[in-house]
Scaffold this motif. Structure first.
Motif, PDB file in Angstrom:
ATOM      1  N   ILE B 118       0.868  -1.171   0.000  1.00 28.78           N
ATOM      2  CA  ILE B 118       0.000   0.000   0.000  1.00 28.78           C
ATOM      3  C   ILE B 118       0.906   1.223   0.000  1.00 28.78           C
ATOM      4  O   ILE B 118       1.869   1.264   0.776  1.00 28.78           O
ATOM      5  N   PRO B 119       0.639   2.209  -0.830  1.00 26.16           N
ATOM      6  CA  PRO B 119       1.495   3.402  -0.804  1.00 26.16           C
ATOM      7  C   PRO B 119       1.490   4.017   0.594  1.00 26.16           C
ATOM      8  O   PRO B 119       0.427   4.158   1.194  1.00 26.16           O
ATOM      9  N   GLY B 120       2.668   4.315   1.113  1.00 25.33           N
ATOM     10  CA  GLY B 120       2.748   4.985   2.419  1.00 25.33           C
ATOM     11  C   GLY B 120       3.118   4.078   3.566  1.00 25.33           C
ATOM     12  O   GLY B 120       3.240   4.532   4.697  1.00 25.33           O
ATOM     13  N   VAL B 121       3.314   2.770   3.298  1.00 21.42           N
ATOM     14  CA  VAL B 121       3.626   1.867   4.414  1.00 21.42           C
ATOM     15  C   VAL B 121       4.936   2.219   5.106  1.00 21.42           C
ATOM     16  O   VAL B 121       5.159   1.816   6.238  1.00 21.42           O
ATOM     17  N   GLU B 122       5.773   2.995   4.428  1.00 26.68           N
ATOM     18  CA  GLU B 122       7.081   3.293   5.016  1.00 26.68           C
ATOM     19  C   GLU B 122       7.013   4.465   5.991  1.00 26.68           C
ATOM     20  O   GLU B 122       7.995   4.792   6.634  1.00 26.68           O
ATOM     21  N   LYS B 123       5.852   5.098   6.131  1.00 31.40           N
ATOM     22  CA  LYS B 123       5.777   6.315   6.970  1.00 31.40           C
ATOM     23  C   LYS B 123       5.988   6.004   8.451  1.00 31.40           C
ATOM     24  O   LYS B 123       5.768   4.882   8.907  1.00 31.40           O
ATOM     25  N   ASP B 124       6.383   7.055   9.165  1.00 27.46           N
ATOM     26  CA  ASP B 124       6.510   6.923  10.618  1.00 27.46           C
ATOM     27  C   ASP B 124       5.142   6.576  11.211  1.00 27.46           C
ATOM     28  O   ASP B 124       4.113   7.039  10.719  1.00 27.46           O
ATOM     29  N   GLY B 125       5.165   5.812  12.272  1.00 29.72           N
ATOM     30  CA  GLY B 125       3.897   5.471  12.925  1.00 29.72           C
ATOM     31  C   GLY B 125       3.238   4.243  12.337  1.00 29.72           C
ATOM     32  O   GLY B 125       2.140   3.880  12.741  1.00 29.72           O
ATOM     33  N   GLY B 202     -15.096  -1.081  22.839  1.00 29.94           N
ATOM     34  CA  GLY B 202     -14.562   0.194  22.382  1.00 29.94           C
ATOM     35  C   GLY B 202     -13.827   0.168  21.053  1.00 29.94           C
ATOM     36  O   GLY B 202     -13.362   1.192  20.576  1.00 29.94           O
ATOM     37  N   LEU B 203     -13.694  -1.008  20.425  1.00 27.89           N
ATOM     38  CA  LEU B 203     -13.034  -1.046  19.124  1.00 27.89           C
ATOM     39  C   LEU B 203     -14.049  -0.701  18.037  1.00 27.89           C
ATOM     40  O   LEU B 203     -15.225  -1.034  18.145  1.00 27.89           O
ATOM     41  N   THR B 204     -13.569  -0.032  16.995  1.00 27.91           N
ATOM     42  CA  THR B 204     -14.428   0.189  15.841  1.00 27.91           C
ATOM     43  C   THR B 204     -13.973  -0.787  14.771  1.00 27.91           C
ATOM     44  O   THR B 204     -12.778  -0.871  14.482  1.00 27.91           O
ATOM     45  N   ILE B 205     -14.913  -1.526  14.202  1.00 32.32           N
ATOM     46  CA  ILE B 205     -14.507  -2.567  13.272  1.00 32.32           C
ATOM     47  C   ILE B 205     -15.061  -2.296  11.883  1.00 32.32           C
ATOM     48  O   ILE B 205     -16.266  -2.099  11.711  1.00 32.32           O
ATOM     49  N   LEU B 206     -14.158  -2.199  10.913  1.00 33.97           N
ATOM     50  CA  LEU B 206     -14.575  -1.960   9.533  1.00 33.97           C
ATOM     51  C   LEU B 206     -14.253  -3.213   8.727  1.00 33.97           C
ATOM     52  O   LEU B 206     -13.096  -3.541   8.517  1.00 33.97           O
ATOM     53  N   THR B 207     -15.280  -3.914   8.277  1.00 36.02           N
ATOM     54  CA  THR B 207     -15.033  -5.077   7.432  1.00 36.02           C
ATOM     55  C   THR B 207     -15.238  -4.664   5.979  1.00 36.02           C
ATOM     56  O   THR B 207     -15.666  -3.544   5.700  1.00 36.02           O
ATOM     57  N   ASN B 208     -14.934  -5.584   5.053  1.00 36.42           N
ATOM     58  CA  ASN B 208     -15.071  -5.271   3.625  1.00 36.42           C
ATOM     59  C   ASN B 208     -14.342  -3.991   3.266  1.00 36.42           C
ATOM     60  O   ASN B 208     -14.802  -3.224   2.432  1.00 36.42           O
ATOM     61  N   THR B 209     -13.241  -3.748   3.926  1.00 40.70           N
ATOM     62  CA  THR B 209     -12.577  -2.457   3.714  1.00 40.70           C
ATOM     63  C   THR B 209     -11.159  -2.668   3.213  1.00 40.70           C
ATOM     64  O   THR B 209     -10.368  -3.370   3.825  1.00 40.70           O
ATOM     65  N   ASN B 210     -10.888  -2.061   2.083  1.00 39.85           N
ATOM     66  CA  ASN B 210      -9.609  -2.224   1.409  1.00 39.85           C
ATOM     67  C   ASN B 210      -8.846  -0.914   1.486  1.00 39.85           C
ATOM     68  O   ASN B 210      -9.317   0.115   1.021  1.00 39.85           O
ATOM     69  N   THR B 211      -7.670  -0.954   2.096  1.00 38.10           N
ATOM     70  CA  THR B 211      -6.907   0.283   2.263  1.00 38.10           C
ATOM     71  C   THR B 211      -6.157   0.616   0.978  1.00 38.10           C
ATOM     72  O   THR B 211      -5.416  -0.215   0.444  1.00 38.10           O
ATOM     73  N   LYS B 222      -3.596   9.717   8.075  1.00 36.65           N
ATOM     74  CA  LYS B 222      -4.901   9.374   7.492  1.00 36.65           C
ATOM     75  C   LYS B 222      -4.783   8.047   6.762  1.00 36.65           C
ATOM     76  O   LYS B 222      -3.723   7.708   6.251  1.00 36.65           O
ATOM     77  N   MET B 223      -5.896   7.317   6.713  1.00 40.14           N
ATOM     78  CA  MET B 223      -5.944   6.136   5.855  1.00 40.14           C
ATOM     79  C   MET B 223      -7.111   6.306   4.903  1.00 40.14           C
ATOM     80  O   MET B 223      -8.213   6.678   5.306  1.00 40.14           O
ATOM     81  N   LYS B 224      -6.845   6.028   3.611  1.00 38.07           N
ATOM     82  CA  LYS B 224      -7.915   6.174   2.620  1.00 38.07           C
ATOM     83  C   LYS B 224      -8.309   4.796   2.117  1.00 38.07           C
ATOM     84  O   LYS B 224      -7.446   3.951   1.852  1.00 38.07           O
ATOM     85  N   PHE B 225      -9.591   4.585   1.983  1.00 39.32           N
ATOM     86  CA  PHE B 225     -10.090   3.272   1.608  1.00 39.32           C
ATOM     87  C   PHE B 225     -10.696   3.267   0.216  1.00 39.32           C
ATOM     88  O   PHE B 225     -11.046   4.306  -0.336  1.00 39.32           O
TER      89      PHE B 225
END
Ligand SMILES: Cc1cc2nc3c(=O)[nH]c(=O)nc-3n(C[C@H](O)[C@H](O)[C@H](O)COP(=O)(O)OP(=O)(O)OC[C@H]3O[C@@H](n4cnc5c(N)ncnc54)[C@H](O)[C@@H]3O)c2cc1C
Ligand code: SF4
Ligand code: SF4
Ligand code: FES
Lengths: 116, 835
Positions: B118-125, B202-211, B222-225
Motif C-alpha cells: 500500500i502506498p505509504g507503508v514506510e511512513k513513521d507510525g 470500544g473497538l471500531t470494526i470496519l469489514t469489507n474495507t480495502n486500504t 490518514k488512511m484512505k479506503f
C-alpha cells in the motif's frame, strides 16, 4: 450431696447451665485459679481446663473456639490458634504444651468442677 | 568418531526447540551444534509476545538464556543472519563474514509479517507486530498517538488491537478486507457475535474495507479506503498475515512454494536431503502451519530422524483457543463442516455474548469439530473428544450446554480419555505422562509443568492438566479439593451457595446440613462470615456468637495480655472537635492508651473485656458507632481533604469517602476491606494501594480495584475512568458482592484476583460488561445488605442479655482479670511484655 465430700473429689459449684453459651466457654474463678469451662452442646459434653494458655501465658482459653479433629474434642487459643485436646489437655498443634483438665458434672441445672 | 555437524539457521521458538530435543535424544559428543540467529536475543516466547505490554520483560519471555547454549556446547551467533548456503561445498556464509561447513542444515527461519504494498507503508507510525523490537517501537510511539488502527482482523490483528487499547489508544479501528473477522478460524455467526463483543469494548470494526493509501507528510495521519471513505489515524499496526522467510532457501536453489514457504517431505527434508526446514518457514503439502504446536512436532521429527529414529510428520490439527481482549475464542477439528454433511448443533445467547457450535457425524457417534465464543470452558474436553474419537453421549447437545438435571457432566470427563490422548500438543505430553508424574509426586500444576513440560508452550492445556492432576490424586485417595477443613468437603464459595439456597441461619444448621463432626476454629469463622454476608444479622445472635473469631465475638480486637482495643468509626477521617473531646474523656475514664491508626481513626487500647459495654455506651451517646476494626469487614475509606480545602482538589473527596464508607460499613467479607478516595491525581489518600480506590478526574472518578498494602504490596488496577458517582457505586456493589461470593476464606482482593483465571480482564468483564449476567443480582444483594445495616455495639448496649457475655469471670461478674499487668511508657500505659 454426700458424694461431694468424698475424699477423691472436690466438686466446686461453678455456675448455672444457662450461664455458659451453647458450644462456647466461660472463665470460672476458683480462688486464685482461673478455669475455662466449656458447654459442648453439640456433643452433649462438658469440659474444663486451665484458662491460661501455656504458649504465651495468656488468660484466654475460655475465649477460644471449640471443635473437633477427627473425633477428638478440642479448643483453639484465640491468640495464636494453638489447639488443645479437651479430653486430656495435650497440645494438638505439635508443641510440647499441656493444659490441666478437670472433671465436670451437671446436676439440677448446676455445673460443678472437680478441683481436687 | 567424528562429530556430525549441524548448522541451525534461525533461533526462534522452533529452532530452539530443535536444539533442546536433539540434545535430549543424542549421546554426548555425537553432534556439534552451531546456531545462527538474526535477532539480537536468544529465542523467546513469541506466542506470549503481547505479555510484553503487561509488564513481562524480554528476559521473562526468553526460552533459555545464553548460558544454556554455552552449557550445552552450542555455538550461538546472535545478530548474524546467514546470507548464503553453498550446497556443493556444504558451507554457509553469514552477514558478519563467518563461514562454516556443515553435514546438515536445519532451516528454522520462521516468517515475517506480510506487508501489503500500500502506498505509504514506510511512513513513521506504521508498525508490524512480530518481534520484541517491534513492540518496543510501538510502546515508544504510542504516547504520541490518539487514534489507532490495525490492518487485519485475524488472530494477530486482534491481539495487536488489544495492545493498542492497553497502551491507552482507546480510539482504535480494526480494518479487515474480508467481510468478517477471523474468517479462517470461525464461521459467520461466530464472527458476527465476536464483532459485537469487541465493539462493546470500544473497538471500531470496519469489514469489507480495502486500504488504498496511507497518507501523511512524514508520519501517518490518514488512511484512505477503496470505498472513498477515510479515517484519521496517527498510528497503524499492519497484521495482514505472514510471509515465510524462504529467501536463502530460494537463493541456493531449494524448491519453494508459489506463495512462499520451503517445500518439505514427511521427514521435513527439503529438496536437498541434507537440509531440513521446520516451523513457520516450512511448506508441508501446500500448507504453512502458523502455530507453535505443529512447529514443535516438526522439530521432533527432525531430531528423531537425525538420532536414528524413524518419525514422520503427519499434518497437524489447527485447533486453537485464545482470549482476545477478554473474550474466549476457540475452534477445533473441522469447524466448518457444511450442514448437509454433518449434524450441526448451535447454541447462541446474544445477550451474554456466547456462541457455540459443534459438528457431529451423521451417525451421531463422532465429534468432527466446532467453535466456541464467549465461553470456551469446554474447549479442552471437546478437543480431546474430537481427536480421540470418543463416543458421544446420547444427547450430544450436553457437550456444549452441560447436562441439565443429571449428575454426570457432559461426556465422560478427563477420566474417559485413553492414556495416550495428547493433552499438551505443544510438547507432546500424553495423559499417561501427566498421570504418572502426579503419581510420582508432582502434586501441583507447577511441578507438573517442570517435570513433563506440559503447558509450557501455548498454555492452552493447563485447565485439563489441572483436572488430570485432581483426578489422579483423588484416585489415589488424596484430598485435593479446595475444601475449608475436615468438617466440610466444600470450598467457601460452595458453602456460601448451599447456605444461601437452604436459607440456613446458624452455624449449627449449616454444619448439620452440609458438614460433619463438631466444627473447628477454621470453618466456624468462615461460616459465621458467610452468614453475616448473606443475612447481615446481628453477629452475636444466639448460637452464632461462639463461632465468631474471638475478635468478632467480643466486638473488639484482642491484644497482648488479653485486653481489647476499641476503634469507633470515623468515616472518611472527618471528626468534630466535640467527638475528639468525647474520645479523650472515655480514654481517661477507663485508662486507655490512645493512638492514631493508619486508617485515619483513633484506637483506644487496654480495655478490660468487662468494661467494653460501658465504654461503648459512652461512645454511642457521643454519636459514635462501631468501626468494625475487629471484623473481616470494611475498615476505613481513607480520604484526602479534596476540593473543599486543597487548592488542587477536583472534587470533594471527603464527602464521597463518607458516602462510600457509610454505604459499606459493617459489610462482612472473606477478609478485611480497605479503601481510599483522593481528590486528584496527586493521590494523597493512597487509593491505589487499597482493595478499592477512587481518584477524582476532571470529568468524574477513576476506579481502581484489588490493590494491597500490607506484606505484599500490589498496585490496584484501573477498571473504569471518568465515571460519575452513581455508576461508580454500581460497579462497587458488583465488585464487592462478587468478591464476597467467590473468594476463598482469608483472601484479600489482591490475592483473589491473582488466582482468578482470566485475571483483570475477566474481572473487568464481569463488573463492567456483566459477562456472567449476574450484575443485577449482585446489586440487589448488596442493597439488601446495606439496608440491613445496624451498629452491633448499639445492640449490645441496648441489650443486657448480650452484655453478660462480656464478663471475665462467670461466677464473679464484677471482678477483672487480676493477671493483667500494665507498665508506664511516655505518659501512657502499655501492656507488660510476653513472657
Ligand atoms: C503476536 C503473536 C502471537 C502469536 N500467538 C500464537 C498463539 O497463540 N498460538 C500459536 O500456536 N502460535 C502463535 N503465534 C505464532 C508462533 O509464534 C509461531 O508459529 C512461532 O513463533 C514460529 O516459530 P519459528 O521458530 O518457526 O519462527 P520464528 O519464531 O519467527 O523464528 C525464526 C527466527 O529466525 C530468524 N531468521 C530468519 N532468517 C534468518 C537467517 N537467514 N539467519 C538467521 N536467522 C534468521 C528470525 O529473525 C527469527 O528470530 C503468534 C505469533 C505472534 C507474532
Ligand atoms: S490528592 Fe489532590 S486533592 Fe487530595 S489532598 Fe492531595 S493534592 Fe489535594
Ligand atoms: S504490622 Fe504487625 S505488629 Fe504492627 S499492628 Fe500489624 S500485625 Fe501488629
Ligand atoms: S497464647 Fe495461646 S496460642 Fe499463643
Amino acid at each position: 450431696m454426700s458424694e461431694l465430700k468424698s475424699t477423691k473429689v472436690n466438686w466446686f459449684f461453678a455456675c448455672a447451665v444457662e450461664d455458659v453459651p451453647e458450644n462456647g466457654g466461660v472463665c470460672v474463678k476458683h480462688g486464685d485459679d482461673q478455669i475455662a469451662l466449656f458447654n459442648f452442646t453439640r456433643r452433649g459434653e462438658w469440659y474444663a481446663t486451665q484458662n491460661m494458655c501455656p504458649h504465651r501465658q495468656q488468660m484466654a482459653i475460655s475465649r477460644g473456639m471449640i471443635g473437633s479433629v477427627e473425633d477428638e474434642p478440642k479448643v483453639a487459643c484465640p491468640f495464636h490458634k494453638k489447639t488443645f485436646s479437651l479430653k486430656d489437655g495435650s497440645c494438638l498443634s505439635g508443641d510440647d504444651y499441656q493444659l490441666k483438665t478437670y472433671p465436670v458434672k451437671v446436676e439440677d441445672g448446676k455445673v460443678y468442677i472437680d478441683v481436687k | 568418531m567424528k562429530k556430525i555437524k549441524i548448522v541451525v539457521i534461525g533461533n526462534g521458538m522452533v529452532g530452539y526447540k530443535f536444539c533442546e530435543k536433539l540434545l535430549s535424544k543424542a549421546k554426548a559428543d555425537q553432534f556439534e551444534l552451531i546456531v545462527f540467529g538474526e535477532e539480537i536475543r536468544p529465542a523467546y516466547d513469541r506466542v506470549h509476545l503481547s505479555a510484553f505490554f503487561d509488564g513481562k520483560t524480554a528476559e521473562d519471555l526468553s526460552m533459555a538464556g545464553v548460558e544454556w547454549y554455552v552449557n550445552n556446547g552450542i555455538k550461538l551467533h546472535l545478530g548474524d543472519p546467514v546470507q548464503q548456503i553453498d550446497r556443493t561445498k556444504k558451507t554457509i556464509h553469514s552477514y558478519r563474514g563467518i563461514t562454516e561447513s556443515y553435514d546438515y542444515i536445519v532451516l528454522a527461519t520462521g516468517s515475517a509479517a506480510f506487508v501489503p504494498s500500500i502506498p505509504g507503508v514506510e511512513k513513521d507510525g506504521v508498525f508490524v507486530y512480530r518481534t520484541i523490537e517491534d513492540l518496543e517501537m510501538i510502546r515508544d510511539y504510542a504516547p504520541k498517538a490518539r487514534k489507532g488502527a490495525v490492518i487485519g482482523g485475524g488472530l494477530l490483528g486482534l491481539e495487536a488491537a488489544k495492545a493498542m487499547l492497553d497502551l491507552g489508544i482507546t480510539d482504535t479501528h480494526v480494518i479487515e478486507f474480508a467481510p468478517r473477522l477471523m474468517p479462517r478460524q470461525i464461521d459467520e455467526a461466530g464472527s458476527k457475535l465476536l464483532q459485537g463483543k469487541l465493539e462493546t469494548l470500544g473497538l471500531t470494526i470496519l469489514t469489507n474495507t480495502n486500504t488504498l493509501e496511507i497518507a501523511g507528510d512524514k508520519a501517518i495521519t490518514k488512511m484512505k479506503f477503496a470505498n472513498d471513505t477515510s479515517i484519521d489515524v496517527d498510528m497503524l499496526v499492519i497484521s495482514a498475515g505472514i510471509k515465510p522467510r524462504d529467501e536463502i532457501a530460494k537463493l541456493c536453489g531449494l524448491e519453494v512454494g508459489q506463495r512462499g514457504g520451503i517445500v518439505v517431505n514427511d521427514q521435513m527434508q527439503t529438496t536437498d536431503p541434507f537440509i531440513f526446514a521446520v516451523g513457520e518457514c516450512a511448506l508441508y503439502k501446500g500448507m504453512i502451519y502458523g502455530l507453535i504446536a505443529p512447529g514443535y512436532e516438526m522439530a521432533e521429527v527432525v531430531a528423531a530422524n537425525l538420532t536414528g529414529g524413524k518419525k514422520e510428520f503427519l499434518g497437524f490439527d489447527m485447533s486453537t483457543k485464545l482470549k482476545l481482549i477478554g473474550v474466549d475464542v476457540a475452534s477445533f477439528g473441522d469447524p466448518f463442516v457444511p450442514a448437509n454433511e454433518a449434524r450441526v448443533i448451535v447454541y447462541e445467547d446474544t445477550n451474554k455474548g456466547i456462541y457455540k457450535r459443534v459438528n457431529i457425524s451423521k451417525d451421531g457417534k463422532e465429534l468432527l469439530g466446532g467453535i466456541l465464543i464467549g465461553d470456551a470452558e469446554q474447549y479442552n474436553m471437546l478437543l480431546q473428544t474430537c481427536k480421540n474419537k470418543i463416543v458421544l453421549p446420547a444427547n450430544p447437545e450436553d457437550l456444549i450446554l452441560g447436562s441439565r438435571g443429571g449428575e454426570s457432566e457432559g461426556g465422560a470427563g478427563v477420566t474417559g480419555l485413553p492414556d495416550d490422548a495428547m493433552i499438551c500438543s505443544c510438547e507432546s505430553v500424553s495423559k499417561g505422562d501427566i498421570c504418572s508424574a502426579v503419581v510420582d509426586g508432582a502434586e501441583t500444576v507447577d511441578k507438573i509443568k517442570a517435570c513433563t513440560k506440559a503447558g509450557t508452550g501455548c498454555g492452552g492445556c493447563m485447565p485439563m492438566v489441572k483436572d488430570l492432576m485432581v483426578h489422579t490424586m483423588k484416585a489415589n485417595g488424596k484430598l485435593v479439593r479446595n475444601v475449608v477443613c475436615e468438617h466440610f468437603a466444600y470450598s467457601r464459595q460452595e458453602i456460601y451457595d448451599l447456605t444461601k439456597m437452604g436459607k440456613l441461619q446458624s452455624y449449627d444448621e449449616v454444619l448439620t446440613a452440609h458438614g460433619k463432626g463438631d466444627g473447628c476454629e477454621v470453618c466456624k469463622p468462615v461460616v459465621a462470615s458467610i452468614l453475616a454476608s448473606l443475612w447481615n444479622d446481628m453477629i452475636l445472635k444466639k448460637g452464632n456468637d461462639v463461632v465468631q473469631d474471638s475478635n468478632d465475638r467480643f466486638l473488639a480486637n484482642i491484644q497482648k495480655g488479653g485486653t481489647y482495643s476499641v476503634v469507633p468509626r470515623v468515616a472518611g477521617g472527618e471528626i468534630t472537635p466535640d467527638k475528639l473531646i468525647a474520645l479523650g474523656q472515655v480514654a481517661k475514664e477507663f485508662n486507655l492508651y490512645t493512638k492514631i491508626t493508619g486508617g485515619q481513626r483513633i484506637d483506644l487500647f487496654g480495655a478490660h473485656v468487662s468494661d467494653l459495654p460501658a465504654i461503648w455506651k459512652l461512645l454511642i451517646d457521643a454519636g459514635f458507632e462501631s468501626g468494625h476494626a475487629y471484623g473481616k469487614a470494611l475498615r476505613t475509606v481513607k480520604s484526602c481533604v479534596g476540593s473543599t480545602w486543597c487548592r488542587f482538589g477536583l472534587h470533594d473527596s471527603v464527602s464521597f469517602a463518607i458516602e462510600i464508607e457509610e454505604r459499606y460499613r459493617g459489610l462482612r467479607a472473606p477478609h478485611k476491606l480497605k479503601s481510599g478516595v483522593s481528590g486528584c491525581i496527586r493521590e494523597c489518600a493512597e487509593a491505589q494501594s487499597k482493595d478499592f480506590g477512587i481518584i477524582a478526574t476532571e470529568k468524574g472518578w477513576n476506579l481502581y480495584v484489588c490493590g494491597n498494602g500490607g506484606s505484599k504490596p500490589q498496585h490496584a488496577h484501573l477498571i473504569a475512568t471518568d465515571i460519575d458517582s452513581a455508576t461508580l457505586i454500581k460497579y462497587l456493589d458488583r465488585f464487592l458482592m462478587f468478591y464476597i461470593k467467590t473468594a476463598d476464606p482469608l483472601t484479600r482482593t489482591a490475592t483473589w484476583l491473582n488466582k482468578m483465571e482470566g485475571g483483570i480482564d475477566y474481572l473487568k468483564n464481569v463488573i463492567l460488561n456483566d459477562s456472567l449476567g449476574i450484575a443485577a443480582d449482585l446489586e440487589k444483594e448488596m442493597q439488601s445488605l446495606v439496608d440491613a445495616y445496624k451498629c452491633e455495639w448499639k445492640e449490645v448496649v441496648d441489650n443486657p442479655e448480650l452484655q453478660k457475655r462480656f464478663n471475665h469471670f462467670v461466677n464473679a461478674p464484677t471482678e477483672k482479670d487480676p493477671t493483667i499487668q500494665f507498665v508506664e511508657m511516655r505518659d501512657q500505659k502499655k501492656v507488660a511484655d510476653w513472657k
